[in-house]
Scaffold this active site. Structure first.
Site, short mmCIF file in Angstrom:
data_model
loop_
_atom_site.label_atom_id
_atom_site.label_comp_id
_atom_site.label_asym_id
_atom_site.label_seq_id
_atom_site.Cartn_x
_atom_site.Cartn_y
_atom_site.Cartn_z
N LYS A 38 -25.35 2.33 -41.57
CA LYS A 38 -24.71 1.06 -41.26
C LYS A 38 -23.23 1.30 -40.95
O LYS A 38 -22.59 2.13 -41.62
CB LYS A 38 -24.85 0.10 -42.45
CG LYS A 38 -24.07 -1.20 -42.30
CD LYS A 38 -24.35 -2.13 -43.46
CE LYS A 38 -23.46 -3.37 -43.38
NZ LYS A 38 -23.86 -4.42 -44.33
N GLU A 82 -33.12 -8.53 -42.79
CA GLU A 82 -32.32 -8.13 -43.96
C GLU A 82 -31.86 -9.40 -44.67
O GLU A 82 -31.29 -10.29 -44.04
CB GLU A 82 -31.12 -7.31 -43.50
CG GLU A 82 -30.12 -6.99 -44.60
CD GLU A 82 -28.83 -6.36 -44.07
OE1 GLU A 82 -27.82 -6.40 -44.79
OE2 GLU A 82 -28.84 -5.84 -42.93
N ARG A 112 -26.61 -12.28 -52.24
CA ARG A 112 -25.42 -13.04 -52.60
C ARG A 112 -25.51 -13.66 -53.99
O ARG A 112 -24.51 -13.81 -54.67
CB ARG A 112 -25.20 -14.15 -51.56
CG ARG A 112 -24.82 -13.63 -50.16
CD ARG A 112 -23.40 -13.12 -50.15
NE ARG A 112 -23.01 -12.59 -48.86
CZ ARG A 112 -22.52 -13.31 -47.84
NH1 ARG A 112 -22.42 -14.62 -47.97
NH2 ARG A 112 -22.16 -12.73 -46.72
#
Length: 220
Positions: free
Chosen positions: A130, A42, A46
């Protein structure tokens, strides 16, 4: 979730997360993951460099299943899918992103830490979510409350401040599919030093730690 991705996570118990390496380090670091036995990664979204990591890995390391993390909206999802992302991870639940991914056969892991979010996931046919930040939100004690209650079908990909040691207790819970973190890159300053052999070693040691844990649990 797509079967190959699910199988890797189920087998290894680990989802590597690449945070912010130097651009030229992303591809060899991804290759080191594959050599170490973890053909999935993953990439956290950012900044613009993150898009470049994703694009380069998708193009140059096709044997690795690359995904995009911290995806916040549909526009971002569309962009990373176009660049080669095979799965999308969100910090929370965004119905528009979920619908877009499902429509285009892209695996999606929404962030779910409440009963409301879990009900939304199940409503879309999603059973792998998640859970972030895992220890701050109660860890396996919270998992047990959900799984022993109305959400027995949910499996967790746990993330948030995990390292090469503190992720292991989370895998003791039966519904923890995998744990995500960047320790295979960060330990011994491997990626910053561009020490790709160390990434291979970190990865192999992590896989062996999972195997040892599972063997110990069987013998209990």
């Amino acid at each position: 979730m797509e079967k190959t991705l699910y199988g890797i996570l189920k087998t290894t118990g680990i989802c590597p997360i690449m945070v912010e390496p130097e651009v030229e380090a992303a591809v060899p670091a991804a290759r080191a993951l594959v050599e170490g036995g973890l053909p999935v990664c993953e990439i956290l979204m950012r900044n613009e460099n993150s898009l470049k990591y994703l694009e380069n890995i998708a193009k140059d390391v096709p044997e690795l299943i690359v995904g995009a993390g911290s995806v916040m909206n549909v526009e971002q999802a569309k962009k990373v899918i176009d660049l080669g992302a095979k799965f999308i991870v969100m910090p929370g639940f965004n119905a528009d992103v979920v619908e877009h991914c499902l429509k285009h056969d892209i695996s999606v892991l929404p962030g779910c830490v409440t009963a409301t979010e879990l009900m939304m996931a199940v409503n879309y046919g999603i059973h792998v979510v998640k859970f972030y930040p895992v220890y701050q939100m109660g860890g396996t004690e919270t998992f047990a409350q959900f799984n022993n209650g109305p959400f027995g079908m949910i499996e967790w990909v746990a993330t948030g401040g995990l390292d090469g040691k503190n992720f292991l207790p989370l895998l003791e819970w039966r519904n923890t599919l995998a744990c995500g973190g960047d320790w295979m890159f960060a330990e011994h300053n491997a990626i910053n030093d561009k020490n790709y052999e160390q990434i291979v070693k970190n990865t192999r040691r992590t896989i062996n730690d999972v195997l040892d844990l599972r063997a110990a649990l069987k013998n209990k």
